[in-house]
Design a protein around this motif. Structure first.
Motif, mmCIF file in Angstrom:
data_model
loop_
_atom_site.group_PDB
_atom_site.id
_atom_site.type_symbol
_atom_site.label_atom_id
_atom_site.label_comp_id
_atom_site.label_asym_id
_atom_site.label_seq_id
_atom_site.Cartn_x
_atom_site.Cartn_y
_atom_site.Cartn_z
ATOM 1 N N ALA A 79 0.827 -1.206 0.000
ATOM 2 C CA ALA A 79 0.000 0.000 0.000
ATOM 3 C C ALA A 79 0.864 1.259 0.000
ATOM 4 C CB ALA A 79 -0.931 -0.004 1.223
ATOM 5 N N THR A 80 1.976 1.220 0.732
ATOM 6 C CA THR A 80 2.884 2.367 0.758
ATOM 7 C C THR A 80 3.523 2.599 -0.604
ATOM 8 O OG1 THR A 80 3.374 1.907 3.089
ATOM 9 C CG2 THR A 80 4.892 3.365 1.922
ATOM 10 N N ALA A 81 3.945 1.510 -1.268
ATOM 11 C CA ALA A 81 4.560 1.636 -2.589
ATOM 12 C C ALA A 81 3.566 2.202 -3.602
ATOM 13 C CB ALA A 81 5.078 0.278 -3.058
ATOM 14 N N HIS A 82 2.306 1.733 -3.544
ATOM 15 C CA HIS A 82 1.265 2.254 -4.435
ATOM 16 C C HIS A 82 1.058 3.748 -4.202
ATOM 17 C CE1 HIS A 82 -2.978 3.156 -5.540
ATOM 18 N NE2 HIS A 82 -2.728 2.347 -6.558
ATOM 19 N N PHE A 83 1.005 4.137 -2.938
ATOM 20 C CA PHE A 83 0.821 5.545 -2.582
ATOM 21 C C PHE A 83 2.010 6.383 -3.043
ATOM 22 C CE2 PHE A 83 1.653 8.759 0.810
ATOM 23 C CZ PHE A 83 0.656 9.651 0.448
ATOM 24 N N LEU A 84 3.235 5.874 -2.824
ATOM 25 C CA LEU A 84 4.434 6.600 -3.206
ATOM 26 C C LEU A 84 4.492 6.839 -4.714
ATOM 27 C CD1 LEU A 84 7.346 5.065 -1.081
ATOM 28 C CD2 LEU A 84 6.612 7.422 -1.095
ATOM 29 N N CYS A 85 4.328 5.774 -5.487
ATOM 30 C CA CYS A 85 4.492 5.866 -6.938
ATOM 31 C C CYS A 85 3.507 6.849 -7.558
ATOM 32 C CB CYS A 85 4.348 4.486 -7.572
ATOM 33 S SG CYS A 85 5.678 3.341 -7.157
ATOM 34 N N TRP A 86 2.231 6.700 -7.216
ATOM 35 C CA TRP A 86 1.216 7.531 -7.854
ATOM 36 C C TRP A 86 1.238 8.967 -7.348
ATOM 37 C CZ3 TRP A 86 -1.008 6.614 -12.243
ATOM 38 C CH2 TRP A 86 -1.152 5.293 -12.677
ATOM 39 N N SER A 87 1.409 9.159 -6.047
ATOM 40 C CA SER A 87 1.404 10.525 -5.519
ATOM 41 C C SER A 87 2.599 11.318 -6.028
ATOM 42 C CB SER A 87 1.389 10.505 -3.985
ATOM 43 O OG SER A 87 2.546 9.870 -3.471
ATOM 44 N N ILE A 88 3.783 10.706 -6.051
ATOM 45 C CA ILE A 88 4.968 11.422 -6.522
ATOM 46 C C ILE A 88 4.875 11.695 -8.020
ATOM 47 C CG2 ILE A 88 7.456 11.236 -6.845
ATOM 48 C CD1 ILE A 88 7.579 9.717 -4.219
ATOM 49 N N THR A 89 4.370 10.725 -8.785
ATOM 50 C CA THR A 89 4.218 10.936 -10.228
ATOM 51 C C THR A 89 3.285 12.105 -10.512
ATOM 52 O OG1 THR A 89 4.590 8.582 -10.686
ATOM 53 C CG2 THR A 89 3.486 9.879 -12.391
ATOM 54 N N LEU A 90 2.131 12.126 -9.848
ATOM 55 C CA LEU A 90 1.179 13.207 -10.066
ATOM 56 C C LEU A 90 1.725 14.544 -9.584
ATOM 57 C CD1 LEU A 90 -2.171 11.456 -9.061
ATOM 58 C CD2 LEU A 90 -1.391 12.048 -11.360
ATOM 59 N N GLN A 91 2.413 14.538 -8.456
ATOM 60 C CA GLN A 91 2.947 15.789 -7.926
ATOM 61 C C GLN A 91 4.020 16.379 -8.839
ATOM 62 O OE1 GLN A 91 4.078 15.270 -3.768
ATOM 63 N NE2 GLN A 91 2.201 14.116 -3.415
ATOM 64 N N VAL A 92 4.871 15.516 -9.406
ATOM 65 C CA VAL A 92 5.910 16.012 -10.312
ATOM 66 C C VAL A 92 5.293 16.544 -11.601
ATOM 67 C CG1 VAL A 92 7.879 15.319 -11.737
ATOM 68 C CG2 VAL A 92 7.744 14.569 -9.366
ATOM 69 N N ASN A 233 6.628 10.997 2.083
ATOM 70 C CA ASN A 233 5.481 10.122 1.868
ATOM 71 C C ASN A 233 5.699 8.730 2.440
ATOM 72 O OD1 ASN A 233 4.286 12.219 0.590
ATOM 73 N ND2 ASN A 233 3.958 11.208 -1.362
ATOM 74 N N PHE A 234 6.954 8.291 2.502
ATOM 75 C CA PHE A 234 7.229 6.979 3.075
ATOM 76 C C PHE A 234 6.870 6.947 4.555
ATOM 77 C CE2 PHE A 234 9.479 3.212 4.328
ATOM 78 C CZ PHE A 234 9.500 2.429 3.188
ATOM 79 N N LYS A 235 7.033 8.084 5.225
ATOM 80 C CA LYS A 235 6.693 8.151 6.656
ATOM 81 C C LYS A 235 5.401 8.921 6.896
ATOM 82 C CE LYS A 235 9.702 12.156 7.373
ATOM 83 N NZ LYS A 235 10.830 12.706 8.156
ATOM 84 N N MET A 236 4.585 9.091 5.845
ATOM 85 C CA MET A 236 3.312 9.796 5.969
ATOM 86 C C MET A 236 2.439 9.144 7.032
ATOM 87 S SD MET A 236 1.253 12.177 4.891
ATOM 88 C CE MET A 236 2.032 12.682 3.357
ATOM 89 N N PHE A 237 1.941 9.953 7.956
ATOM 90 C CA PHE A 237 1.125 9.407 9.037
ATOM 91 C C PHE A 237 -0.111 10.252 9.331
ATOM 92 C CE2 PHE A 237 -0.002 9.464 13.556
ATOM 93 C CZ PHE A 237 -0.428 8.158 13.710
ATOM 94 N N ASP A 238 0.095 11.518 9.717
ATOM 95 C CA ASP A 238 -1.010 12.307 10.260
ATOM 96 C C ASP A 238 -2.132 12.524 9.259
ATOM 97 O OD1 ASP A 238 0.858 13.714 8.851
ATOM 98 O OD2 ASP A 238 1.235 15.228 10.377
ATOM 99 N N LEU A 239 -1.800 12.781 7.994
ATOM 100 C CA LEU A 239 -2.851 13.002 7.005
ATOM 101 C C LEU A 239 -3.688 11.742 6.810
ATOM 102 C CD1 LEU A 239 -2.539 14.986 3.718
ATOM 103 C CD2 LEU A 239 -3.583 12.735 3.673
ATOM 104 N N VAL A 240 -3.023 10.594 6.642
ATOM 105 C CA VAL A 240 -3.737 9.331 6.421
ATOM 106 C C VAL A 240 -4.480 8.907 7.683
ATOM 107 C CG1 VAL A 240 -3.486 6.912 5.722
ATOM 108 C CG2 VAL A 240 -2.024 8.656 4.704
#
Length: 300
Positions: A79-92, A233-240
């Motif tokens: 789940a973390t890898a899915h979140f990392l890949c898509w969020s970083i791609t969209l943000q860039v 994003n790897f250590k994302m906690f409070d938002l999620v």
């Protein structure tokens, strides 16, 4: 005539430097170095924070073995890898697009630059709470907007197992794409104008100038943006935690949420310490790869 220099009194420059630096060193040791070594020690024990009087046994690598063989941990890493890949791609992509737009001077440039940066100025917990109510199926605005364009209004963004991961990706992108934009805008502003002038003399097209000049010059800033956002994003906690708390079920249970549950809900302190060290090593390794890649980009 006595030409000797007068004797110097007071503290030396070296002593003054240590006086100013020493408090920082002490705070660094107290709040960073000591907790790290304490966590490493706990990861080799069966210590439980809710039972401090229980005898602590040394278990060696048992906690690490249990973490690496735990399917729930691997599911949270997926789940973390899915979140990392898509969020970083969209943000860039979005951040780069916004940077290209704002790099062109226009009348309301200052206003839009400030307005776009507003989301990143908010606390992640506040953002998570706000978007949680925004996605609320009963009285949230999201379903109302979907209904206006003819879409279904009966589903819930946070309660659907297939949509919940995209909800946190959407919110994180909304919040941090401006940060990426700021970094890449600095990169665009640092490109020497004579490179574009030389390209125009060669009658290069806009696409050629972007591909041959803009992108190579901005690439180090893109790598930095990816590195910074990947670490965060790897250590994302409070938002999620505020938005989904890992639900529904465990579909959005990122590694940080899993760590919280092991440490402060199940009170498996030794086990959670081993998980924390594994996450730390993973982030460190990812950072080393990004730094090596950044060095190669700079040498080109």
């Amino acid at each position: 005539m006595n030409t000797s220099l007068p004797a110097r009194h007071g503290l030396s420059d070296r002593t003054l430097a240590w006086i100013f630096v020493l408090p920082t060193v002490v705070l660094l040791l107290a709040f960073n170095i000591f907790p790290l070594f304490w966590t490493i020690y706990l990861s080799f024990t069966n210590y439980r924070a809710n039972r401090p009087n229980l005898e602590v046994d040394w278990v060696g690598l048992e906690n690490y073995s249990r973490v690496l063989n735990d399917p729930d941990v691997w599911e949270s890493m997926r789940a973390t890898a899915h979140f990392l890949c898509w969020s970083i791609t969209l943000q860039v992509l979005i951040g780069f697009g916004l940077a290209l737009l704002l790099n062109r001077r226009f009348r309301t440039h200052s206003f839009w630059s400030t307005a776009i940066l507003l989301p990143m100025m908010l606390a992640p917990a506040v953002v998570g709470t706000f978007w949680k109510y925004f996605f609320e199926p009963q009285y949230g605005i999201f379903n109302y907007l979907v209904g206006l364009v003819g879409g279904p209004t009966s589903f819930t963004m946070l309660g659907d197992g297939s949509l919940s991961p995209w909800a946190i990706i959407l919110v994180d992108t909304w919040m941090w794409a401006p940060y990426v934009m700021l970094l890449l805008l600095a990169g665009l502003r640092s490109i020497p104008p004579y490179l574009y002038e030389a390209a125009e003399i060669d009658r290069a097209t806009e696409w050629t100038k972007f591909w041959r000049v803009t992108l190579p010059m901005v690439m180090p800033f893109i790598v930095l943006a990816v590195l910074f956002r990947a670490i965060e994003n790897f250590k994302m906690f409070d938002l999620v935690d505020q938005l989904t708390n890992g639900g529904p079920g465990s579909i959005t249970e990122l590694a940080s949420i899993r760590l919280k549950r092991e440490a402060f809900e199940k009170w498996r302190t030794g086990y959670s310490s081993a998980l924390a060290i594994i996450l730390f090593v993973s982030i460190y390794g990812m950072s080393m790869v990004a730094v090596r890649f950044l060095d190669r980009v700079k040498q080109r």
